[in-house]
Write a protein that holds these residues in place. Structure first.
Motif, PDB file in Angstrom:
ATOM      1  N   VAL A   3       1.905  41.906  32.404  1.00  0.00           N
ATOM      2  CA  VAL A   3       0.530  42.027  32.901  1.00  0.00           C
ATOM      3  C   VAL A   3      -0.356  41.092  32.076  1.00  0.00           C
ATOM      4  CG1 VAL A   3      -1.432  43.549  33.271  1.00  0.00           C
ATOM      5  CG2 VAL A   3       0.885  44.414  33.617  1.00  0.00           C
ATOM      6  N   ILE A   4      -1.022  40.159  32.763  1.00  0.00           N
ATOM      7  CA  ILE A   4      -1.936  39.221  32.118  1.00  0.00           C
ATOM      8  C   ILE A   4      -3.352  39.547  32.579  1.00  0.00           C
ATOM      9  CG2 ILE A   4      -2.612  36.800  31.897  1.00  0.00           C
ATOM     10  CD1 ILE A   4       0.299  36.027  32.370  1.00  0.00           C
ATOM     11  N   ALA A   5      -4.254  39.702  31.631  1.00  0.00           N
ATOM     12  CA  ALA A   5      -5.667  39.985  31.932  1.00  0.00           C
ATOM     13  C   ALA A   5      -6.494  38.781  31.484  1.00  0.00           C
ATOM     14  CB  ALA A   5      -6.121  41.245  31.208  1.00  0.00           C
ATOM     15  N   ILE A   6      -7.363  38.285  32.347  1.00  0.00           N
ATOM     16  CA  ILE A   6      -7.954  36.972  32.071  1.00  0.00           C
ATOM     17  C   ILE A   6      -9.463  36.972  31.833  1.00  0.00           C
ATOM     18  CG2 ILE A   6      -6.159  35.889  33.467  1.00  0.00           C
ATOM     19  CD1 ILE A   6      -8.613  35.302  35.434  1.00  0.00           C
ATOM     20  N   GLU A   7     -10.082  38.121  31.728  1.00  0.00           N
ATOM     21  CA  GLU A   7     -11.533  38.131  31.468  1.00  0.00           C
ATOM     22  C   GLU A   7     -11.811  39.143  30.361  1.00  0.00           C
ATOM     23  OE1 GLU A   7     -15.809  38.858  33.757  1.00  0.00           O
ATOM     24  OE2 GLU A   7     -13.933  39.197  34.810  1.00  0.00           O
ATOM     25  N   GLU A   8     -11.294  38.847  29.183  1.00  0.00           N
ATOM     26  CA  GLU A   8     -11.323  39.792  28.082  1.00  0.00           C
ATOM     27  C   GLU A   8     -12.174  39.173  26.969  1.00  0.00           C
ATOM     28  OE1 GLU A   8      -9.410  42.499  29.376  1.00  0.00           O
ATOM     29  OE2 GLU A   8      -9.528  40.979  30.961  1.00  0.00           O
ATOM     30  N   HIS A   9     -13.278  39.822  26.640  1.00  0.00           N
ATOM     31  CA  HIS A   9     -14.332  39.163  25.874  1.00  0.00           C
ATOM     32  C   HIS A   9     -14.233  39.378  24.366  1.00  0.00           C
ATOM     33  CE1 HIS A   9     -16.391  37.860  29.431  1.00  0.00           C
ATOM     34  NE2 HIS A   9     -16.473  39.079  29.912  1.00  0.00           N
ATOM     35  N   TRP A  10     -14.858  38.456  23.644  1.00  0.00           N
ATOM     36  CA  TRP A  10     -14.980  38.554  22.193  1.00  0.00           C
ATOM     37  C   TRP A  10     -16.298  37.905  21.790  1.00  0.00           C
ATOM     38  CZ3 TRP A  10     -15.079  34.494  18.488  1.00  0.00           C
ATOM     39  CH2 TRP A  10     -14.964  33.208  19.017  1.00  0.00           C
ATOM     40  N   MET A  54      -4.856  46.597  23.801  1.00  0.00           N
ATOM     41  CA  MET A  54      -4.049  45.995  24.864  1.00  0.00           C
ATOM     42  C   MET A  54      -2.795  46.820  25.120  1.00  0.00           C
ATOM     43  SD  MET A  54      -4.443  41.979  23.789  1.00  0.00           S
ATOM     44  CE  MET A  54      -3.021  41.463  24.768  1.00  0.00           C
ATOM     45  N   ASP A  55      -2.153  47.264  24.056  1.00  0.00           N
ATOM     46  CA  ASP A  55      -0.960  48.092  24.207  1.00  0.00           C
ATOM     47  C   ASP A  55      -1.293  49.393  24.935  1.00  0.00           C
ATOM     48  OD1 ASP A  55       0.542  46.207  22.870  1.00  0.00           O
ATOM     49  OD2 ASP A  55       0.440  47.224  20.934  1.00  0.00           O
ATOM     50  N   ASP A  56      -2.419  49.998  24.573  1.00  0.00           N
ATOM     51  CA  ASP A  56      -2.826  51.249  25.218  1.00  0.00           C
ATOM     52  C   ASP A  56      -3.080  51.059  26.709  1.00  0.00           C
ATOM     53  OD1 ASP A  56      -2.655  52.621  22.845  1.00  0.00           O
ATOM     54  OD2 ASP A  56      -4.810  52.557  22.410  1.00  0.00           O
ATOM     55  N   GLN A  57      -3.547  49.870  27.100  1.00  0.00           N
ATOM     56  CA  GLN A  57      -3.836  49.590  28.512  1.00  0.00           C
ATOM     57  C   GLN A  57      -2.641  49.027  29.264  1.00  0.00           C
ATOM     58  OE1 GLN A  57      -7.456  47.062  27.616  1.00  0.00           O
ATOM     59  NE2 GLN A  57      -8.259  48.240  29.332  1.00  0.00           N
ATOM     60  N   GLY A  58      -1.587  48.694  28.534  1.00  0.00           N
ATOM     61  CA  GLY A  58      -0.439  48.072  29.180  1.00  0.00           C
ATOM     62  C   GLY A  58      -0.642  46.600  29.467  1.00  0.00           C
ATOM     63  N   ILE A  59      -1.493  45.941  28.672  1.00  0.00           N
ATOM     64  CA  ILE A  59      -1.762  44.514  28.842  1.00  0.00           C
ATOM     65  C   ILE A  59      -0.854  43.729  27.906  1.00  0.00           C
ATOM     66  CG2 ILE A  59      -3.512  42.700  28.778  1.00  0.00           C
ATOM     67  CD1 ILE A  59      -4.042  44.962  30.810  1.00  0.00           C
ATOM     68  N   MET A 314      -0.560  40.415  39.093  1.00  0.00           N
ATOM     69  CA  MET A 314      -0.415  40.844  37.708  1.00  0.00           C
ATOM     70  C   MET A 314      -0.324  39.680  36.736  1.00  0.00           C
ATOM     71  SD  MET A 314       2.428  43.810  38.227  1.00  0.00           S
ATOM     72  CE  MET A 314       3.003  43.554  36.567  1.00  0.00           C
ATOM     73  N   SER A 315       0.389  38.635  37.131  1.00  0.00           N
ATOM     74  CA  SER A 315       0.651  37.596  36.136  1.00  0.00           C
ATOM     75  C   SER A 315       0.924  36.207  36.687  1.00  0.00           C
ATOM     76  CB  SER A 315       1.837  38.010  35.252  1.00  0.00           C
ATOM     77  OG  SER A 315       3.021  38.159  36.026  1.00  0.00           O
ATOM     78  N   ASP A 316       1.636  36.098  37.793  1.00  0.00           N
ATOM     79  CA  ASP A 316       2.128  34.781  38.203  1.00  0.00           C
ATOM     80  C   ASP A 316       0.998  33.816  38.563  1.00  0.00           C
ATOM     81  OD1 ASP A 316       4.636  35.687  37.724  1.00  0.00           O
ATOM     82  OD2 ASP A 316       5.318  35.674  39.811  1.00  0.00           O
ATOM     83  N   ASN A 317      -0.053  34.313  39.231  1.00  0.00           N
ATOM     84  CA  ASN A 317      -1.173  33.434  39.569  1.00  0.00           C
ATOM     85  C   ASN A 317      -1.871  32.935  38.314  1.00  0.00           C
ATOM     86  OD1 ASN A 317      -0.618  33.882  42.277  1.00  0.00           O
ATOM     87  ND2 ASN A 317      -2.181  35.477  42.506  1.00  0.00           N
ATOM     88  N   ALA A 318      -2.050  33.819  37.344  1.00  0.00           N
ATOM     89  CA  ALA A 318      -2.684  33.418  36.083  1.00  0.00           C
ATOM     90  C   ALA A 318      -1.809  32.425  35.328  1.00  0.00           C
ATOM     91  CB  ALA A 318      -2.953  34.646  35.219  1.00  0.00           C
TER      92      ALA A 318
END
Length: 328
Positions: A3-10, A54-59, A314-318
């Motif tokens: 699972v890849i998440a692409i809008e994760e802020h810092w 991330m681990d808690d969310q499954g990312i 989930m991941s391939d497009n990213a």
């Protein structure tokens, strides 16, 4: 399944201090949303606590990007060094967690002439794409001064993510005021106003002919397309007036990727798929502003018609868009 998440802020405490010290007429009031409820601590952590979340969310892998308003409100003289510093920090975080993190570049939008060069430098640092905003001061993203940025992004194969931002103060005074201070702010930002701003910025890029000049340029919109897919059929009439080569809907299908931004809504998924294709959709949680649980993520992923569709989202497009490899 990755699972890849692409809008994760810092963000950086140094940048936050610089933004809060700006004079009132240049200060971005949406900074208030970066504070409280543990948001600040999560934004500033690019290490163990973030990986644990991330681990808690499954990312498995997060593509991090600087939280609003980025470096946009700064003067050109400050925006350039700050953007460089933020990109260096992001690259260092990726190097410490190469299987868990990637990062989008921050660009000095207050100095349009410097944006292409900084995107090129950030690409050499290993950053993937860039996050920008639809307006810097009174200059819209489709202004010809930014065309070098889009030419550079297209040539490098780097996608540009248009993040929402607070509307101009004059618009807020007319359309988003009249309640208490925090309700005014919420109405003008996450509840409504800044989604209109981001969708309008993308639409203006289309109308300006940006994608006719740069057909390989790829744009990313969060929050299921910032309302643009909903209204693209109505907006198609603009193509005739603006002399565009393609309709708005055709451009959405060929040049715009869309993320979920933590809005795990089956209705929004189905609507978006009625306008574009599964190959244009990507998962994101909008961390730490949205924090869906691992169970909520798994339930939503169960709504896809096929395993191929689910894997694309989930991941391939990213992976393809951001040229990601090495995810755990």
């Amino acid at each position: 399944m990755t699972v890849i998440a692409i809008e994760e802020h810092w963000t950086s405490p140094k940048l936050t201090a610089a933004l809060t010290q700006l004079p009132p007429e240049r200060r971005d009031d949406s900074l208030a949303l970066n504070d409280g409820h543990g948001i600040t601590e999560r934004l500033e952590d690019l290490g163990d606590a973030r990986i644990a979340d991330m681990d808690d969310q499954g990312i498995d892998l997060a593509v991090i990007s600087l939280a609003p308003p980025g470096t946009g409100p700064l003067s050109p003289a400050d925006a350039v060094p700050f953007s460089r510093d933020m990109n260096d920090i992001a690259a260092q975080a990726v190097s410490r967690h190469p299987t868990r993190l990637r990062a989008m570049a921050t660009l000095p939008m207050a100095d349009p002439s410097a944006c292409g060069a900084e995107l090129d430098r950030a690409t050499r640092l290993g950053l993937v794409g860039a996050m920008v905003y639809g307006r810097t001061g009174d200059v819209m993203l489709d202004d010809p001064r930014y065309d070098d940025l889009f030419e550079t992004a297209a040539a490098l194969g780097q996608p540009i993510f248009i993040h929402p931002q607070i509307p101009p103060r004059v618009v807020r005074d007319v359309s988003y005021s009249g309640f208490d201070e925090m309700t005014d702010l919420a109405l003008s930002t996450f509840a409504w106003g800044w989604h209109i701003e981001a969708g309008l910025a993308a639409l203006r890029l289309i109308v300006r002919g940006t994608f006719d000049r740069h057909p390989d340029l790829q744009i990313v919109l969060g929050h299921w397309g910032e309302l643009l897919p909903l209204w693209s059929e109505r907006a198609n009439g603009l193509a005739r007036f603006a002399g565009l080569q393609r309709s708005v809907t055709e451009t959405v299908r060929s040049n715009i990727y869309i993320t979920s931004s933590g809005m795990l809504s089956v209705a929004l998924l189905r609507h978006t798929l009625a306008v574009t294709t599964i190959e244009r959709l990507m998962f994101s949680t909008d961390y730490p502003f949205q924090r869906p649980t691992k169970e909520q993520v798994a339930t939503f992923l169960g709504e896809f018609a096929t395993e191929t569709d689910r894997q694309n989202f989930m991941s391939d497009n990213a992976r393809r868009l951001f040229n990601i490899d090495g995810a755990s």
